[in-house]
Design an enzyme around this catalytic site. Structure first.
Site, PDB file in Angstrom:
ATOM      1  CE  LYS A   1      -7.911 -11.732  -4.060  1.00 22.93           C
ATOM      2  NZ  LYS A   1      -7.441 -11.316  -2.781  1.00 22.93           N
TER       3      LYS A   1
ATOM      4  CE  LYS B   1     -12.584  -3.818  -3.299  1.00 22.67           C
ATOM      5  NZ  LYS B   1     -13.794  -3.660  -2.261  1.00 22.67           N
TER       6      LYS B   1
ATOM      7  CE  LYS C   1      -4.558  -1.513   1.621  1.00 23.29           C
ATOM      8  NZ  LYS C   1      -5.683  -1.241   2.575  1.00 23.29           N
TER       9      LYS C   1
END
Ligand code: TRP
Length: 338
Positions: free
Chosen positions: A200, A203, A117
């Site tokens: 995977k 979103k 992040k």
């Protein structure tokens, strides 16, 4: 209900940061719904965690109500489980502060999610992004949680939660229950990206065709499966390495219909990819469309959702209070309540 229940406690949460994918449903929400039978469950909308990344206020409020409605639409039952908003229960932030005094900088520096992040949000590497796992530990430890259903990406945070609980208990006695991870064991494979099936389903994928959203309309779902990437072998068999796209479709069909892989292979034997795609789309629609219509109804009554969250917060607060009283007491802080 939960406080007096003799069932072991499960705690889990999701961030209100936009729509969920089919992968989130198969991997998390659907498991939560099933767990209500065997556990006393607490499901949290973790808005404080969402604030570690800059949010548009209006959009955040929208996302909070939508996620709440989605929990309910998927089958989380507020009569059985506690559903609440993290920021409604100040004990989360309070315990996070206490726990941060038992968490080492070095431990937080090792967290791979922080490293990722920090890379993604280089303009806003705030202190809360760093202490995020401490707040998550507080979420879990406040409720004397037995089990935490987590995906691969949150395992490291749960491990840290356990380390901090054990450390605290070692100093002050058994204040916290040390939680166990609950890794989905119903054999459901991870839902992969429809365009790049080695990844995977996420979103944040660039192409909309890559992911099926929980609230997609039927036509959109059919279109996405029709355009799903397969291969040129033209044989329906299960081979994750050489035919990851076909393997993904087979897994999704199985997860949506409840059939085993063997049943899938015999069902689709000697068929073309087109049929596999269409039937998978139909199975996914049969699963998601009832959720979507319940969602639309629930989401249209914000007053009711607000009330439900407040009721959940009251229940959560009552349980959290017991842990907080103990924590204050062992740390040497005078009582905060009569
Ligand atoms: N960090 C989790 C995620 O991003 C969400 C979360 C916050 C959570 N607190 C939790 C999950 C406690 C399980 C238990 O997915």
């Amino acid at each position: 209900m939960t406080a007096s229940s003799s069932l072991p406690t499960v705690f889990s949460g999701a961030q209100p940061t936009g729509q969920l994918t089919l992968g989130n449903y198969m991997g998390a929400l659907r498991t939560w719904v099933r767990m209500q039978q065997d556990y006393s469950c607490i499901f949290c909308v973790v808005d404080l965690h969402a604030l570690t990344v800059r949010q548009d206020p209006q959009q955040l409020r929208e996302n909070i109500f939508e996620l709440t409605a989605l929990y309910l639409a998927c089958g989380i039952d507020p009569e059985r489980s506690i559903i609440f908003l993290q920021s409604h229960v100040p004990a989360h932030s309070e315990l996070a502060w206490f726990l941060s005094t038992f968490t080492q900088m070095g431990e937080l520096e090792r967290m791979t999610q922080f490293k990722d992040k920090a890379q993604q949000h280089q303009q806003n590497i705030n202190a809360a992004l760093f202490t995020y796992p401490v707040l998550m530990a507080a979420d879990i430890l406040l409720y004397q949680t037995h089990k935490v259903p987590v995906g691969e990406d949150q395992k490291q945070h749960l491990e840290l939660t356990r380390d901090v609980a054990i450390r605290f208990n070692g100093l002050y006695g058994p204040v916290f229950r040390v939680p166990e991870p609950l890794i989905g064991n119903d054999g459901v494979a991870r839902v992969k990206d429809l365009q790049e099936p080695s990844k995977k389903m996420s979103k944040s994928a660039l192409s909309e065709l890559a992911r099926v959203m929980l609230l997609d309309e039927p036509d959109a779902i059919v279109k996405k499966f029709k355009k799903a990437v397969t291969d040129t072998l033209g044989v329906i068999q299960y081979d994750e390495v050489n035919q990851p796209g076909v393997a993904n479709l087979l897994n999704i069909w199985c997860a949506a219909t409840g059939n085993s892989r063997e049943q899938a292979l015999s069902h689709f034997a000697h068929n073309q990819y087109g049929k596999l795609k269409m039937e998978t789309a139909e199975a996914v629609n049969a699963l998601l469309q009832p959720i979507r219509s319940r969602f639309l109804q629930l989401n249209s009554d914000r007053g009711q959702l607000q009330e439900l969250l407040l009721r959940g917060a009251e229940q959560a607060r009552a349980q959290a209070r017991q842990t907080m009283d103990q924590v204050r007491s062992v740390l040497g802080l005078p009582k905060a309540f009569q």
